[in-house]
Design a protein around this motif. Structure first.
Motif, PDB file in Angstrom:
ATOM      1  N   ILE A 120     -28.007 -43.493  31.216  1.00  0.00           N
ATOM      2  CA  ILE A 120     -27.163 -42.613  30.407  1.00  0.00           C
ATOM      3  C   ILE A 120     -26.576 -43.420  29.259  1.00  0.00           C
ATOM      4  CG2 ILE A 120     -25.075 -41.196  30.360  1.00  0.00           C
ATOM      5  CD1 ILE A 120     -27.278 -39.894  31.925  1.00  0.00           C
ATOM      6  N   SER A 121     -26.695 -42.887  28.054  1.00  0.00           N
ATOM      7  CA  SER A 121     -26.042 -43.511  26.900  1.00  0.00           C
ATOM      8  C   SER A 121     -25.355 -42.433  26.084  1.00  0.00           C
ATOM      9  CB  SER A 121     -27.057 -44.274  26.032  1.00  0.00           C
ATOM     10  OG  SER A 121     -27.995 -43.386  25.472  1.00  0.00           O
ATOM     11  N   ILE A 122     -24.203 -42.771  25.562  1.00  0.00           N
ATOM     12  CA  ILE A 122     -23.451 -41.855  24.709  1.00  0.00           C
ATOM     13  C   ILE A 122     -23.183 -42.573  23.398  1.00  0.00           C
ATOM     14  CG2 ILE A 122     -21.329 -40.510  24.446  1.00  0.00           C
ATOM     15  CD1 ILE A 122     -21.136 -40.508  27.513  1.00  0.00           C
ATOM     16  N   ALA A 123     -23.575 -41.951  22.301  1.00  0.00           N
ATOM     17  CA  ALA A 123     -23.410 -42.567  20.983  1.00  0.00           C
ATOM     18  C   ALA A 123     -22.407 -41.767  20.164  1.00  0.00           C
ATOM     19  CB  ALA A 123     -24.745 -42.635  20.263  1.00  0.00           C
ATOM     20  N   ILE A 124     -21.471 -42.461  19.536  1.00  0.00           N
ATOM     21  CA  ILE A 124     -20.487 -41.827  18.663  1.00  0.00           C
ATOM     22  C   ILE A 124     -20.707 -42.375  17.267  1.00  0.00           C
ATOM     23  CG2 ILE A 124     -18.047 -41.428  18.174  1.00  0.00           C
ATOM     24  CD1 ILE A 124     -18.964 -42.611  21.613  1.00  0.00           C
TER      25      ILE A 124
END
Length: 450
Positions: A120-124
């Motif tokens: 899981i990766s979350i990019a902002i």
């Protein structure tokens, strides 16, 4: 809500290279980010100024050459000299995505702040405009997520083939939702529990007055779980879009003079969808239990034996009171509050309203914009004082709200030119205690010249 100039995607870099041109601090920062992937990370620079020895990277202390981009997924240019210029030209020529550090206008892509819970990766991202703000947002989200999130994702991935063989798509979606929300789940028992016939449910959800940030956390969560979103005309697109991306969306919009669905058709629709085993978000403006005709839908659901639940929302009158800091109940002034709809009010109701307002209660009238003057005149005829304070909020809770203030006598003159949108009309002594300084005076600014 503005449109994005970039499209957020996850780029596959497995088996490829990420090339960083430059040997200074900017190159080191990009290298620390790139090594979080499985790509081979290559540093190319005539002068290696920083210490890369602690990182699993390949360092080539020499000038950049075109073949450095062979098998490259992306290139970062952190050299603003001759080699950097050459790398930019070659990247453009061979079509390798390019990021020129600190030069947003020269970038094909931007480097987001990343939350890593592999896989899981979350990019902002901020499109290069506000990287510090993106990092602050990242820190807040990071604090909310369990370190075990990646392990749960890997477990879900390992079960994909079994789940696809045993469960239908709706059942599989619910299985995965349960898997990630239950601590230490018994996978076999969870699989078995989802193999039966899916039971539908209807959630009657209040969307509030229209501002996305006034939606409750429960409403937001259920929108993400819903298979179908059945929404009214007054619910803004931004709220509807909070639902799951692949959820079916059905507009049953009803506005004055234009009914795309009758209430009977809406009742039949939500019953049918739930009978098909679907989770239905019946999204209503404001609060479903305040002039939302929820009673008729609940009766239909009960008759059909369909499960349902109510999720309250911020009703327009409460949003209007908040917009104007109007204490609708106020000690020694107003001992209560009456919600009423101005449309269809008969003589007995008007007599009752006038008596209640005269006794000190505040009136909050919904859906009465086109008959405002008529209702005001009838209240005056029933003995309510012409000096009774009146306040009107159109589009309560939204940035485009408009305010009007005056007295009941002025309201009866029919001089207000309303802006588009639903209106709440407050009548009673407590209105005078609100903050109406930005409101247009009914008798002055709104007066129509014949």
């Amino acid at each position: 809500m503005g449109a994005l100039n970039t499209f957020p995607v996850s780029v596959k870099v497995e088996g490829q290279r990420i090339v960083i041109v430059g040997g200074g601090a900017e190159a080191l920062n990009k290298a620390r980010l790139a090594i979080k992937t499985t790509a081979e990370v290559v540093i190319v620079s005539r002068t290696i100024e920083e210490d890369f020895s602690a990182l699993p990277v390949t360092v080539r202390e020499r000038p950049f050459v075109p073949c450095d981009l062979f098998g490259t997924a992306m290139v970062f240019v952190a050299d603003h000299g001759e080699d950097g210029a050459a790398a930019q030209r070659m990247a453009r020529l061979v079509g390798v995505p390019l990021n020129v550090v600190d030069v947003p206008d020269s970038c094909d892509f931007y480097t987001p702040s990343i939350i890593d819970r592999a896989p899981i990766s979350i990019a902002i991202a901020s499109e290069g405009e506000a990287p510090v703000l993106a990092r602050l947002v990242r820190a807040r989200i990071e604090a909310m997520l369990s370190p075990d999130l990646g392990a749960v994702a890997r477990l879900a991935g390992s079960l994909r083939d079994r789940v696809a063989a045993l469960l239908s798509k709706p059942q599989a979606r619910r299985f995965y939702e349960a898997l990630v929300t239950i601590n230490s789940p018994d996978v076999e028992a969870l699989l078995e529990s989802h193999r039966g016939e899916a039971e539908g449910i209807v959630w009657l959800i209040g969307a509030g007055p229209g501002a996305e940030d006034l939606l409750t956390l429960r409403a937001q969560r259920l929108l993400q779980e819903a298979d179908v979103i059945v929404h009214d005309h007054l619910v803004p697109d931004a709220v509807v879009e909070m639902g799951r991306r692949d959820a079916e969306r059905i507009s049953v919009g009803k506005k004055k003079g234009h009914h795309s669905f009758t209430q009977a058709q809406i009742n039949a629709l939500i019953v049918r969808l739930a009978a098909e085993g679907k989770r239905v978000a019946r999204l209503k403006s404001g609060d479903p239990m305040v002039f939302g005709r929820a009673g008729e839908e609940i009766a239909a659901l009960r008759k059909a034996g369909v499960a349902y639940a109510i999720v309250p929302g911020v009703s327009a009158a409460l949003a209007a009171a908040a917009d104007t800091a109007t204490p609708l109940t106020l000690r020694k002034v107003s001992t209560g509050l009456v919600f009423a709809t101005a449309h269809g009010a008969d003589n007995d109701e008007l007599d009752h309203w006038a008596a209640l307002a005269a006794s000190g209660l505040s009136l909050a009238l919904y859906m009465g914009k086109t008959i405002t003057a008529s209702v005001a005149g009838k209240l005056l005829a029933r003995g309510l004082s012409a000096s009774t304070p009146v306040g009107i909020v159109v589009n309560a809770g939204r940035p485009d709200r408009t305010l009007h203030r005056g007295t009941l006598g002025e309201l009866a003159l029919d001089v207000i030119s309303f802006s588009d949108g639903p209106a709440i009309i407050f009548i009673g002594a407590a209105v005078a205690a609100g903050d109406w300084q930005d409101a247009a005076e009914i008798a002055v600014h709104d007066f129509k010249v014949a």
